[in-house]
Design an enzyme around this catalytic site. Structure first.
Site, PDB file in Angstrom:
ATOM      1  CB  SER A   1      -0.893  -0.012   1.232  1.00 34.14           C
ATOM      2  OG  SER A   1      -1.961   0.826   1.152  1.00 34.14           O
TER       3      SER A   1
ATOM      4  CG  ASP B   1      -7.183  -1.980  -3.288  1.00 36.20           C
ATOM      5  OD1 ASP B   1      -7.799  -1.226  -2.780  1.00 36.20           O
ATOM      6  OD2 ASP B   1      -5.869  -2.277  -3.353  1.00 36.20           O
TER       7      ASP B   1
ATOM      8  CG  HIS C   1      -6.042  -2.168   0.257  1.00 35.15           C
ATOM      9  ND1 HIS C   1      -5.136  -1.516  -0.754  1.00 35.15           N
ATOM     10  CD2 HIS C   1      -5.497  -2.077   1.463  1.00 35.15           C
ATOM     11  CE1 HIS C   1      -4.269  -1.034  -0.292  1.00 35.15           C
ATOM     12  NE2 HIS C   1      -4.267  -1.149   0.881  1.00 35.15           N
TER      13      HIS C   1
END
Length: 715
Positions: free
Chosen positions: A569, A655, A689
């Site tokens: 991320s 995501d 995600h």
């Protein structure tokens, strides 16, 4: 803030489709066509050749992602045997059929259990009749009621490639369960209600909701949040069970920088609306006995001022950074909350940051950040005595665990380190004694005494000392040849604390060193540490990580041929940046759902969460300095022709946080400018995600990544 981890087809199955006897045949790599797309801002033009990959509804995009998956599987087919070995090792250390520590709430014990072979937990409870506190751990005690299964996630997940349980909220009278599910990875949830007496779901379903549910004390009224088109939770709604009355929106947050959340004070006195940006917050409360009453604002928002609260016997206990960079604790009457009436009970400190609090009838538990470690401290209301809980190791993580009961002297807390499996303790705050309730079982021959963990300090470019947490086998010879995995994040004031991972043992047993670089942008050393790694100081995050890598190399912990970097991320942005800035230091880089096309994303307010991110990264639309500063480090914009290490990037098609196209475009550009480099992309076509949702799928995914890491440190 951190810690800080179902695909439709297991990757090992994809890899098994490739003939093992043709490993020397070089597969053709996918090529994403260039279709120049101009982007303009501040009299600057950028040309994005792969902008077209942002169209998720374009069949050509899906086809390209599938081709990338097949290509990655073919390239890494030689790892399949190692991956299977690692997967078996990971599963072999885990007690697959297990039970959580039961938690008492009212006259019930709530717990979850897992069963070997099943992906998801089963949530249960038993009625308490008349047993002592010490027997709360003995779920088989004959004086307990029969087990009642509240929710079997495996049954709910049946037929879905992905499943995630969001909210799980029991009504105050313990008769109803409100729960929410997501079956796409989009983090858009559907709320259901279950009658725990009949065992049947009510004929009431709430669509398009976000995290967070809170019950009013009538056990009939539920408050929940809904997101806008950018996935920002911005509205609070009220729903009444078994009623013909339509749901009502009771609060709308108009400022696009602010998230909205709903909770309830531990003593069940107040419902709490929290609206927070990255730097500012505002709290509204409502008497939990009056769900149709008026919400009261505690203190109107002021830019840069954050606060949160809990309730204790007629007073609000408030955690705030108002004139206190590292936060302080104040109290004020719940009937007169004006700021001038706030009385400090724990002042701010220069070197200790107060991060969170938990309230009990006679005690206040404070979670502090001290010298890059978590520390639990306790304030006794009657004596005003304030003291820390001492812990046995130098490098560790400790935090308050599940403590739903207000009127008790027992604090449950969690403890772990890089060598110590996670444990749950009961601390008697009256007698100052602790009892081990449960420790994570590690099957096999794991012995924590075989490993060493310590804290190192690297020197950054500007002279700042950067902490590094390391763990390694005591048998390891530190001669500069050992393989090492260096992990980093460095954003949102998120702390990457030293935590135990049974899957990591597979690396340690193979002679790896595991290290965490606690770079600026995180919160390990207080609020200033965070501020020195954001907006126009963001490059400190990257250079800190590089300094940590150099320290490990120069001090004979590892070498560039055996050093692998990993992050996800915002930590994936870190991976992209260090790949551009110091590729010679690493043999490989793993970038999971990486935020690598950051300039384009933060310049597009129509994308999910962009506006909220301006207080973290700066606003390049309005601020020319921010624009050019971000352009100077944006991983996608700074890809060049150079000797990149091996790179594995991952993405999630659904995501909502880091769009799948960011790693897809990054990989396409890396390949285009470096055709001989091994640059790989793996996209979860049925997840978001957080990656695969089931535990076995997640373990197999980890085995795949570990196999890649190990293979990249071989000569």
């Amino acid at each position: 803030m951190t810690f800080p981890y179902e695909q439709s087809v297991p990757f090992s199955i994809i890899m098994s489709d490739f003939p093992k006897n043709n490993q020397n045949i070089k597969p053709s790599r996918p090529v994403a066509p260039k279709r120049p797309f101009p982007l303009h801002q501040h009299q600057d033009e950028r040309i994005d050749p792969w902008h077209w990959l942002q169209d998720k509804n374009n069949p050509e995009v899906i086809k390209y992602l599938e081709e990338e998956n097949a290509y990655t599987a073919s390239v890494l087919a030689s790892n399949s045997s190692l991956e299977e070995t690692l997967y078996n090792e990971i599963v072999g250390r885990i007690k697959e059929t297990d039970l959580s520590v039961p938690v008492k709430k009212g006259n019930w014990l709530y717990y979850s259990r897992t069963i070997k072979g099943l992906q998801y937990p089963i949530h249960c409870r038993k009625a308490i009749n008349s047993i002592s506190v010490n027997n709360y751990l003995d779920i088989q005690d004959s004086s307990l009621g029969q087990e009642q299964i509240l929710l079997d996630e495996n049954a709910l997940a049946e037929g879905h490639d992905f499943f995630s349980l969001g909210a799980f909220a029991i009504s105050p009278n313990h008769n109803f369960l409100a729960y929410s599910v997501d079956t796409t990875g989009s983090e858009l949830y559907t709320i259901f209600f279950k009658d725990l007496n009949s065992g049947e779901n009510l004929d009431e379903v709430l669509e398009n909701t976000y995290y967070g549910i809170a019950w009013a004390n009538d056990s009939n009224t539920v408050f929940f949040t809904r997101p806008d088109e950018t996935m920002r939770p911005f509205q609070l709604w009220r729903h009444q069970l078994q009623s013909d009355q339509d749901d009502q929106c009771v609060y709308t947050e108009e400022d696009p920088r602010f998230f909205l959340g709903i909770s309830k004070t531990k003593d069940d006195a107040f419902l709490v609306i929290e609206v927070d940006s990255k730097t500012t917050s505002e709290v509204h409360v409502l008497d939990a006995n009056e769900p149709f009453g008026n919400w009261i604002c505690i203190e109107p928002r002021r830019q840069g001022i954050e606060y949160s609260l809990t309730h204790h016997k007629g007073n609000f206990i408030i955690l705030t950074n108002d004139e206190a960079k590292n936060f302080k604790l104040v109290k004020t009457s719940s009937t007169n909350t004006a700021r001038q009436n706030w009385e400090t009970i724990i002042p701010a400190k220069d070197t200790i940051k107060i991060e969170a609090i938990d309230i009990f009838s006679n005690y206040l538990v404070v979670l502090e950040r001290v010298n890059a470690n978590e520390q639990i401290s306790i304030l006794e209301f009657e004596t005003n005595n304030y003291y820390p809980l001492e812990q046995p190791e130098e490098v560790f993580s400790a935090w308050p665990s599940a403590n739903p009961e207000f009127d008790t002297n027992i604090l449950r807390f969690g403890y772990t380190s890089l060598v110590t499996p996670t444990a749950i303790y009961a601390y008697d705050m009256e007698n100052k004694t602790r009892t081990l309730l449960k420790q994570q079982e590690v099957l096999g021959n794991y012995n924590p005494n075989d490993y060493e963990t310590k804290r190192l300090w690297a020197k950054a470019e500007d002279g700042t000392n950067i902490p590094i947490s390391v763990v390694y086998s005591k048998k390891l010879e530190l001669n500069g040849k050992a393989p090492c995995l260096l992990y980093g994040y460095g954003a949102y004031e998120t702390n990457i604390d030293p935590f135990f991972s049974s899957s990591r043992i597979s690396l340690l047993e193979r002679g790896f060193i595991f290290a965490i670089a606690h770079v600026r942008g995180g919160g390990e050393l207080g609020r200033t540490w965070y501020e020195e790694g954001k907006i126009l100081n963001k490059k400190n995050t990257f250079t800190d990580f590089i300094s940590c890598a150099n320290y490990l190399i120069e001090n004979k912990w590892t070498s560039p041929k055996t050093l692998v970097a990993r992050g996800g991320s915002a930590g994936g942005m870190l991976m992209g940046a260090i790949a551009n800035m110091a590729p010679e230091l690493f043999s490989a880089i793993v970038a999971e759902v990486p935020f690598v096309d950051c300039l384009s994303t933060i310049c597009d307010p129509n994308l999910p969460l962009t506006v909220l991110e301006w207080e973290e990264w700066g606003n390049p639309l309005e601020d020319k300095d921010v624009y050019y500063y971000m352009k100077s480090y944006s991983p996608y914009d700074n890809v060049t022709t150079q000797n990149y290490p091996k790179i594995l990037a991952t993405a999630g098609l659904s995501d909502p946080r880091v769009s799948f196209w960011e790693p897809a475009k990054w990989v396409a550009k890396l390949r285009d400018l470096n055709p001989e480099a091994q640059i790989l992309l793996k996209t979860e076509m049925g997840a978001g995600h957080m990656g695969p949702s089931g535990r076995y799928a997640a373990w197999r995914d980890e085995a795949f990544i570990l196999a890649f890491i190990i293979s990249c440190t071989k000569d």
